[in-house]
Scaffold this active site. Sequence first.
Site, PDB file in Angstrom:
ATOM      1  N   ALA A  30     -18.075  32.256  -4.224  1.00 57.43           N
ATOM      2  CA  ALA A  30     -19.124  32.150  -3.200  1.00 57.43           C
ATOM      3  C   ALA A  30     -20.351  31.458  -3.789  1.00 57.43           C
ATOM      4  O   ALA A  30     -21.477  31.939  -3.670  1.00 57.43           O
ATOM      5  CB  ALA A  30     -19.489  33.533  -2.674  1.00 57.43           C
ATOM      6  N   VAL A  87     -14.775  27.572  -8.209  1.00 62.44           N
ATOM      7  CA  VAL A  87     -15.317  28.542  -9.169  1.00 62.44           C
ATOM      8  C   VAL A  87     -16.240  27.884 -10.191  1.00 62.44           C
ATOM      9  O   VAL A  87     -16.525  28.470 -11.235  1.00 62.44           O
ATOM     10  CB  VAL A  87     -14.177  29.287  -9.911  1.00 62.44           C
ATOM     11  CG1 VAL A  87     -13.388  30.143  -8.942  1.00 62.44           C
ATOM     12  CG2 VAL A  87     -13.263  28.311 -10.633  1.00 62.44           C
ATOM     13  N   GLY A  88     -16.721  26.697  -9.902  1.00 56.48           N
ATOM     14  CA  GLY A  88     -17.684  26.058 -10.783  1.00 56.48           C
ATOM     15  C   GLY A  88     -17.126  24.777 -11.381  1.00 56.48           C
ATOM     16  O   GLY A  88     -15.983  24.392 -11.117  1.00 56.48           O
ATOM     17  N   ASP A 143     -24.541  16.000 -15.369  1.00 52.05           N
ATOM     18  CA  ASP A 143     -23.724  17.211 -15.431  1.00 52.05           C
ATOM     19  C   ASP A 143     -23.134  17.468 -16.815  1.00 52.05           C
ATOM     20  O   ASP A 143     -22.701  18.584 -17.090  1.00 52.05           O
ATOM     21  CB  ASP A 143     -22.557  17.107 -14.445  1.00 52.05           C
ATOM     22  CG  ASP A 143     -22.961  17.415 -13.008  1.00 52.05           C
ATOM     23  OD1 ASP A 143     -24.173  17.517 -12.738  1.00 52.05           O
ATOM     24  OD2 ASP A 143     -22.049  17.558 -12.161  1.00 52.05           O
ATOM     25  N   HIS A 163     -49.297  19.878  14.252  1.00 57.29           N
ATOM     26  CA  HIS A 163     -48.774  20.871  15.196  1.00 57.29           C
ATOM     27  C   HIS A 163     -48.154  20.167  16.397  1.00 57.29           C
ATOM     28  O   HIS A 163     -48.746  19.205  16.888  1.00 57.29           O
ATOM     29  CB  HIS A 163     -49.907  21.777  15.685  1.00 57.29           C
ATOM     30  CG  HIS A 163     -49.458  22.760  16.725  1.00 57.29           C
ATOM     31  ND1 HIS A 163     -48.712  23.876  16.394  1.00 57.29           N
ATOM     32  CD2 HIS A 163     -49.611  22.774  18.075  1.00 57.29           C
ATOM     33  CE1 HIS A 163     -48.445  24.554  17.509  1.00 57.29           C
ATOM     34  NE2 HIS A 163     -48.971  23.903  18.539  1.00 57.29           N
TER      35      HIS A 163
HETATM   36  P1  FAD Z   1     -20.624  12.389 -11.948  1.00 62.51           P
HETATM   37  O1  FAD Z   1     -21.114  12.177 -10.581  1.00 62.51           O
HETATM   38  O2  FAD Z   1     -19.530  13.382 -12.159  1.00 62.51           O
HETATM   39  O3  FAD Z   1     -20.161  10.952 -12.477  1.00 62.51           O
HETATM   40  C1  FAD Z   1     -19.573  10.771 -13.726  1.00 62.51           C
HETATM   41  C2  FAD Z   1     -18.786   9.488 -13.697  1.00 62.51           C
HETATM   42  O4  FAD Z   1     -18.374   9.201 -15.015  1.00 62.51           O
HETATM   43  C3  FAD Z   1     -17.517   9.574 -12.858  1.00 62.51           C
HETATM   44  O5  FAD Z   1     -17.468   8.464 -11.989  1.00 62.51           O
HETATM   45  C4  FAD Z   1     -16.392   9.529 -13.887  1.00 62.51           C
HETATM   46  O6  FAD Z   1     -15.207   8.891 -13.402  1.00 62.51           O
HETATM   47  C5  FAD Z   1     -17.031   8.728 -15.000  1.00 62.51           C
HETATM   48  N1  FAD Z   1     -16.476   8.986 -16.332  1.00 62.51           N
HETATM   49  C6  FAD Z   1     -16.285  10.189 -16.927  1.00 62.51           C
HETATM   50  N2  FAD Z   1     -15.825  10.021 -18.191  1.00 62.51           N
HETATM   51  C7  FAD Z   1     -15.743   8.686 -18.393  1.00 62.51           C
HETATM   52  C8  FAD Z   1     -15.358   7.879 -19.497  1.00 62.51           C
HETATM   53  N3  FAD Z   1     -15.012   8.407 -20.679  1.00 62.51           N
HETATM   54  N4  FAD Z   1     -15.366   6.538 -19.341  1.00 62.51           N
HETATM   55  C9  FAD Z   1     -15.739   5.969 -18.162  1.00 62.51           C
HETATM   56  N5  FAD Z   1     -16.127   6.669 -17.103  1.00 62.51           N
HETATM   57  C10 FAD Z   1     -16.144   8.018 -17.219  1.00 62.51           C
HETATM   58  N6  FAD Z   1     -25.437  17.875  -6.067  1.00 62.51           N
HETATM   59  C11 FAD Z   1     -26.569  17.776  -5.349  1.00 62.51           C
HETATM   60  O7  FAD Z   1     -27.621  17.504  -5.936  1.00 62.51           O
HETATM   61  N7  FAD Z   1     -26.581  17.953  -3.996  1.00 62.51           N
HETATM   62  C12 FAD Z   1     -25.459  18.252  -3.312  1.00 62.51           C
HETATM   63  O8  FAD Z   1     -25.503  18.402  -2.091  1.00 62.51           O
HETATM   64  C13 FAD Z   1     -24.246  18.365  -4.019  1.00 62.51           C
HETATM   65  N8  FAD Z   1     -23.094  18.635  -3.374  1.00 62.51           N
HETATM   66  C14 FAD Z   1     -21.928  18.679  -4.068  1.00 62.51           C
HETATM   67  C15 FAD Z   1     -20.747  18.945  -3.378  1.00 62.51           C
HETATM   68  C16 FAD Z   1     -19.542  18.992  -4.055  1.00 62.51           C
HETATM   69  C17 FAD Z   1     -18.268  19.265  -3.277  1.00 62.51           C
HETATM   70  C18 FAD Z   1     -19.511  18.739  -5.462  1.00 62.51           C
HETATM   71  C19 FAD Z   1     -18.219  18.734  -6.218  1.00 62.51           C
HETATM   72  C20 FAD Z   1     -20.675  18.482  -6.158  1.00 62.51           C
HETATM   73  C21 FAD Z   1     -21.897  18.461  -5.470  1.00 62.51           C
HETATM   74  N9  FAD Z   1     -23.108  18.211  -6.133  1.00 62.51           N
HETATM   75  C22 FAD Z   1     -24.269  18.154  -5.427  1.00 62.51           C
HETATM   76  C23 FAD Z   1     -23.158  17.996  -7.589  1.00 62.51           C
HETATM   77  C24 FAD Z   1     -23.278  16.490  -7.924  1.00 62.51           C
HETATM   78  O9  FAD Z   1     -22.177  15.813  -7.352  1.00 62.51           O
HETATM   79  C25 FAD Z   1     -23.319  16.300  -9.421  1.00 62.51           C
HETATM   80  O10 FAD Z   1     -24.381  17.060  -9.960  1.00 62.51           O
HETATM   81  C26 FAD Z   1     -23.544  14.829  -9.771  1.00 62.51           C
HETATM   82  O11 FAD Z   1     -22.511  14.023  -9.264  1.00 62.51           O
HETATM   83  C27 FAD Z   1     -23.630  14.647 -11.290  1.00 62.51           C
HETATM   84  O12 FAD Z   1     -23.835  13.313 -11.564  1.00 62.51           O
HETATM   85  P2  FAD Z   1     -23.365  12.667 -12.947  1.00 62.51           P
HETATM   86  O13 FAD Z   1     -23.768  11.237 -12.888  1.00 62.51           O
HETATM   87  O14 FAD Z   1     -23.833  13.481 -14.085  1.00 62.51           O
HETATM   88  O15 FAD Z   1     -21.766  12.802 -12.958  1.00 62.51           O
HETATM   89  P1  AMP Z   2     -20.739  27.973  -8.619  1.00 62.60           P
HETATM   90  O1  AMP Z   2     -20.728  27.957 -10.124  1.00 62.60           O
HETATM   91  O2  AMP Z   2     -22.095  28.037  -7.987  1.00 62.60           O
HETATM   92  O3  AMP Z   2     -19.892  26.870  -8.033  1.00 62.60           O
HETATM   93  O4  AMP Z   2     -20.018  29.346  -8.191  1.00 62.60           O
HETATM   94  C1  AMP Z   2     -18.703  29.681  -8.557  1.00 62.60           C
HETATM   95  C2  AMP Z   2     -18.484  31.155  -8.242  1.00 62.60           C
HETATM   96  O5  AMP Z   2     -17.098  31.502  -8.431  1.00 62.60           O
HETATM   97  C3  AMP Z   2     -19.275  32.117  -9.135  1.00 62.60           C
HETATM   98  O6  AMP Z   2     -20.108  32.903  -8.327  1.00 62.60           O
HETATM   99  C4  AMP Z   2     -18.195  32.944  -9.833  1.00 62.60           C
HETATM  100  O7  AMP Z   2     -18.595  34.305  -9.982  1.00 62.60           O
HETATM  101  C5  AMP Z   2     -17.005  32.849  -8.886  1.00 62.60           C
HETATM  102  N1  AMP Z   2     -15.685  33.077  -9.535  1.00 62.60           N
HETATM  103  C6  AMP Z   2     -15.258  32.603 -10.733  1.00 62.60           C
HETATM  104  N2  AMP Z   2     -13.968  33.003 -10.992  1.00 62.60           N
HETATM  105  C7  AMP Z   2     -13.569  33.780  -9.931  1.00 62.60           C
HETATM  106  C8  AMP Z   2     -12.354  34.493  -9.576  1.00 62.60           C
HETATM  107  N3  AMP Z   2     -11.254  34.514 -10.372  1.00 62.60           N
HETATM  108  N4  AMP Z   2     -12.322  35.172  -8.388  1.00 62.60           N
HETATM  109  C9  AMP Z   2     -13.405  35.168  -7.569  1.00 62.60           C
HETATM  110  N5  AMP Z   2     -14.577  34.515  -7.851  1.00 62.60           N
HETATM  111  C10 AMP Z   2     -14.677  33.827  -9.005  1.00 62.60           C
END
Ligand code: FAD
Ligand code: AMP
Length: 478
Positions: free
Chosen positions: A188, A277-278, A319, A451
């Site tokens: 969640a 789960v993250g 990330d 407003h």
């Molecule tokens: P990424 O976007 O993961 O990009 C990394 C890139 O590096 C990728 O294209 C990958 O293919 C490339 N790469 C990796 N290793 C190599 C390598 N060795 N050589 C060449 N290329 C490589 N964040 C928000 O702020 N707002 C949101 O609403 C939001 N919604 C989300 C919803 C979902 C379902 C998910 C999964 C994530 C969401 N996020 C959101 C998180 C957000 O997408 C990430 O924080 C963000 O994309 C991170 O950016 P980044 O550039 O660090 O990495």
């Molecule tokens: P987030 O990191 O915000 O995407 O949240 C992921 C959530 O998944 C966290 O709140 C965790 O506690 C939960 N989570 C991780 N492993 C499990 C599991 N095996 N069953 C249920 N929840 C989980």
Amino acid sequence: MSDKFDVIVIGAGPGGYVAAIRAAQLGLKTACVEKWIDEKGAAVLGGTCLNVGCIPSKALLESTHQFHNAQHADVHGIMTSDVTMDVKKMVARKDSIVKNLTGGIAGLFKANGVTVLQGMGKLQGNKQVEVTAADGSTSTYAADNVILATGSVPVEIPPAPLTEGLILDNEGALNIDETPKRLGVIGAGVIGLEMGSVWARLGTEVTVLEAMDDFLALTDKDVAKEAAKLFKKQKLDIKLGARCTGTEIIDGKEVKVKFADAEGDKEIVVDKLIVAVGRKPQTQGLLADDSGVNLDERGFIFVNEQCETGVPGVYAIGDSVRGPMLAHKASEEGIMVADIIAGHHAQLNYDVIPNIIYTHPELAWVGKTEQELKAEGVKVKVGKFPFAASGRAMAANETEGFVKIIACEETDRILGVHMVGAIASELIGQAAIAMEFCSSAEDLQLTVFAHPTVSEAIHEAALAVDGHAIHMANRKKR
Ligand code: FAD
Ligand code: AMP
């Protein structure tokens, strides 16, 4: 050895592509390496955010919210009947938005003179980058500076191994093309709640299993409590203290999900299961033995406040390094690093990064929670204002939630702003600007808000910090 660059960025997500554009704008000869390829073998730009994260999830959330509003338009006197959702069309619309945006980055790279190197990038010693293309050929490039921006990948858990069409990660979850009757979500967190909301709005029975006993444990308690109440009303069945322990595919078309809670072992059967789960940093194959770059104990690339690794001229952002996994955090780190490389002074204020969960209503916050501040021994004043008392929110039929402002009792400086509300994602920017400029609650009290606007709730919450909200009985006792 091929070309030499001033900057090579590895990864074209919101961290990497923004860093590359900024570096090129600053006159640096820049290349960006991306391993993701499309069906024609071209590099896919935009990373997780544009392709399988922020943008596609928001497209689906928006479509299903519009559907929900159309179904409930009678409140405005608009009488509709038989509103239906064409899920395949909704998914196709999402795909076309993604295509448009990723194509836009290719255009921006071209306009700014950023060279795209398709392939898997590997940092070697002496700031050399080996790029292995999809056909297996390798080229090596030298750079004065390297920015690692390789992002993150979803965490997989042994009790729920991904299974085509049935047990899905966030990428698979975005491509479900017909409404499941029953959906399970493990986790969640942000992604689990957003994906659960998409399908609940289309009538799916959604069950979310969350291992922790606390709902949204890191969020301000008032926000988490209000959100839990509202999600319950929306029939999102969120089971807390429920850890997924196993799954079983039944007849190739259903998933039995086993979980344990305080009462013992239980199970549910669903048509699809989303594992949310993250996410974990993506560094596999990135660092050669002689790269000199270290990972921390959790597998993130180790960096300092300026995103420098232990190797001079090698940086890491987004990330794959410490801090919240958010696109805007990744992008701002990209800009900071490009500026530093170009010789400018640059820093990022990690204390003022907005967080949003795009459910409806939305949850948004910036700065510290009341619980964090109290644990630190900071004396605080709190002002809260409900949207139910906002004329504009009433007109919009969006009266759920509130704005909460926390200020230091001694200095009046705003230390945290937390919201639940229909357009909290837009309002939180105002709070971030105020905090970035070190505003006091009084600064917001003295600001004239138009407003009628939903933003007036921020003004009123700031007034409430001192017991002076106008449209709410909140006089402080003397
Ligand atoms: P990424 O976007 O993961 O990009 C990394 C890139 O590096 C990728 O294209 C990958 O293919 C490339 N790469 C990796 N290793 C190599 C390598 N060795 N050589 C060449 N290329 C490589 N964040 C928000 O702020 N707002 C949101 O609403 C939001 N919604 C989300 C919803 C979902 C379902 C998910 C999964 C994530 C969401 N996020 C959101 C998180 C957000 O997408 C990430 O924080 C963000 O994309 C991170 O950016 P980044 O550039 O660090 O990495
Ligand atoms: P987030 O990191 O915000 O995407 O949240 C992921 C959530 O998944 C966290 O709140 C965790 O506690 C939960 N989570 C991780 N492993 C499990 C599991 N095996 N069953 C249920 N929840 C989980």
